[in-house]
Design a protein around this motif. Sequence first.
Motif, PDB file in Angstrom:
ATOM      1  N   MET A  98      -6.049  21.541   5.148  1.00 17.03           N
ATOM      2  CA  MET A  98      -6.883  20.477   4.985  1.00 17.03           C
ATOM      3  C   MET A  98      -6.693  19.233   5.594  1.00 17.03           C
ATOM      4  N   LEU A  99      -7.477  18.565   6.384  1.00 16.14           N
ATOM      5  CA  LEU A  99      -7.102  17.229   6.980  1.00 16.14           C
ATOM      6  C   LEU A  99      -7.870  16.229   6.561  1.00 16.14           C
ATOM      7  N   ASN A 100      -7.243  15.006   6.110  1.00 13.91           N
ATOM      8  CA  ASN A 100      -7.751  14.039   5.493  1.00 13.91           C
ATOM      9  C   ASN A 100      -7.580  12.669   5.866  1.00 13.91           C
ATOM     10  N   ILE A 101      -8.468  11.410   5.813  1.00 13.56           N
ATOM     11  CA  ILE A 101      -8.219  10.192   6.235  1.00 13.56           C
ATOM     12  C   ILE A 101      -8.809   9.411   4.868  1.00 13.56           C
ATOM     13  N   GLY A 102      -8.141   8.434   4.531  1.00 11.95           N
ATOM     14  CA  GLY A 102      -8.700   7.545   3.294  1.00 11.95           C
ATOM     15  C   GLY A 102      -8.080   6.305   3.596  1.00 11.95           C
ATOM     16  N   HIS A 103      -8.565   5.379   2.392  1.00 15.42           N
ATOM     17  CA  HIS A 103      -8.382   4.020   2.248  1.00 15.42           C
ATOM     18  C   HIS A 103      -8.084   3.757   0.940  1.00 15.42           C
ATOM     19  N   ASP A 104      -7.200   2.705   0.660  1.00 12.76           N
ATOM     20  CA  ASP A 104      -6.937   2.392  -0.743  1.00 12.76           C
ATOM     21  C   ASP A 104      -6.947   0.684  -0.598  1.00 12.76           C
ATOM     22  N   LEU A 105      -8.046   0.459  -1.497  1.00 11.33           N
ATOM     23  CA  LEU A 105      -8.345  -1.238  -1.657  1.00 11.33           C
ATOM     24  C   LEU A 105      -7.634  -1.455  -2.839  1.00 11.33           C
ATOM     25  N   ASN A 106      -6.542  -2.509  -2.624  1.00  3.42           N
ATOM     26  CA  ASN A 106      -5.479  -2.746  -3.664  1.00  3.42           C
ATOM     27  C   ASN A 106      -5.482  -4.101  -4.288  1.00  3.42           C
ATOM     28  N   TRP A 107      -5.415  -4.307  -5.506  1.00  2.00           N
ATOM     29  CA  TRP A 107      -4.968  -5.410  -6.270  1.00  2.00           C
ATOM     30  C   TRP A 107      -3.807  -5.315  -6.947  1.00  2.00           C
ATOM     31  N   LYS A 108      -3.425  -5.988  -7.847  1.00  2.00           N
ATOM     32  CA  LYS A 108      -2.057  -6.279  -8.247  1.00  2.00           C
ATOM     33  C   LYS A 108      -1.834  -5.128  -8.992  1.00  2.00           C
ATOM     34  N   ARG A 109      -2.923  -4.681  -9.893  1.00  2.00           N
ATOM     35  CA  ARG A 109      -2.781  -3.484 -10.821  1.00  2.00           C
ATOM     36  C   ARG A 109      -3.892  -2.298 -10.946  1.00  2.00           C
ATOM     37  N   TRP A 110      -4.774  -2.550  -9.859  1.00  2.87           N
ATOM     38  CA  TRP A 110      -5.916  -1.626  -9.650  1.00  2.87           C
ATOM     39  C   TRP A 110      -5.947  -1.299  -8.125  1.00  2.87           C
ATOM     40  N   THR A 111      -6.408  -0.108  -7.980  1.00  2.93           N
ATOM     41  CA  THR A 111      -6.739   0.529  -6.563  1.00  2.93           C
ATOM     42  C   THR A 111      -7.956   1.129  -6.655  1.00  2.93           C
ATOM     43  N   PHE A 112      -8.816   0.888  -5.729  1.00  8.74           N
ATOM     44  CA  PHE A 112     -10.025   1.703  -5.342  1.00  8.74           C
ATOM     45  C   PHE A 112     -10.133   2.537  -4.200  1.00  8.74           C
ATOM     46  N   LYS A 113      -9.876   3.967  -4.419  1.00 12.10           N
ATOM     47  CA  LYS A 113      -9.675   4.872  -3.297  1.00 12.10           C
ATOM     48  C   LYS A 113     -11.019   5.653  -2.614  1.00 12.10           C
ATOM     49  N   THR A 114     -11.033   5.688  -1.389  1.00 12.30           N
ATOM     50  CA  THR A 114     -11.951   6.613  -0.925  1.00 12.30           C
ATOM     51  C   THR A 114     -11.473   7.486   0.112  1.00 12.30           C
TER      52      THR A 114
END
Length: 239
Positions: A185-201
């Motif tokens: 499996m090949l993947n590419i992703g992004h983590d949008l970070n705050w101090k306590r929270w992360t939104f992942k795609t």
Amino acid sequence: MKSIFNFFLVLGVVIFMHSCGPARFVEPLRKHQNAIALDVGGPIIKVPDLAVTPIPFSSITYGRGVSNKLTLHGSWYTTAAIFGVAQVGAGATYGVWKSKRKKHGVSTMLGFNTAVDLFENNFKFWPQLDAHYYFKYNYKERNQEDLLTNGRKVANLFYAGIGTWYELASKKAHGERQETVVVPMLNIGHDLNWKRWTFKTEVKLIAPFSLNEDIVVDYFSLTGKNGATGLYLGLIHKF
């Protein structure tokens, strides 16, 4: 109504096939740091008379930083449970390398997934080995004042990597010979970070070198007639 019924029937069948989630803790947690992750998504399929949509697999993951380099984590697949499949996964993510300014890093993950069909009493076990490179942007080393400021946005993160699942069974579901031992499996992703929270795609190419024709599900794939393309969203809370 018949199309909807068929969709959920197919969904139950593919639980065993591709119920993997996104990459877990590409950058290891800090020592003694905890995290809870909620993920949803899966391979994109073409549902007759409905839509082209990711299968809505969902999972809950808990992780804890044993050290600044090692994070242990375990997952429970909630959608699989709805269809009578008890599936859990666990693994250890280790930070192999980090640049001097901590903007670049490489990590590996060794783990497994296991599933039990509660109706048919079937058991499956898949070892898993992943490796990822990540890059931080908007990066600034935090000082003590930053650590005391709630909600401060921290560095975001891009990552790319390769994962492998290993099929240990010698036979397929209907007694046919198992020819695929390693599922890449090949993947590419992004983590949008705050101090306590992360939104992942994350976007994932699942089994990109295997033909996806003449199987129970009509997969959508960026590689044409090979494998499947997965789309995942996640929300992580660190504490």
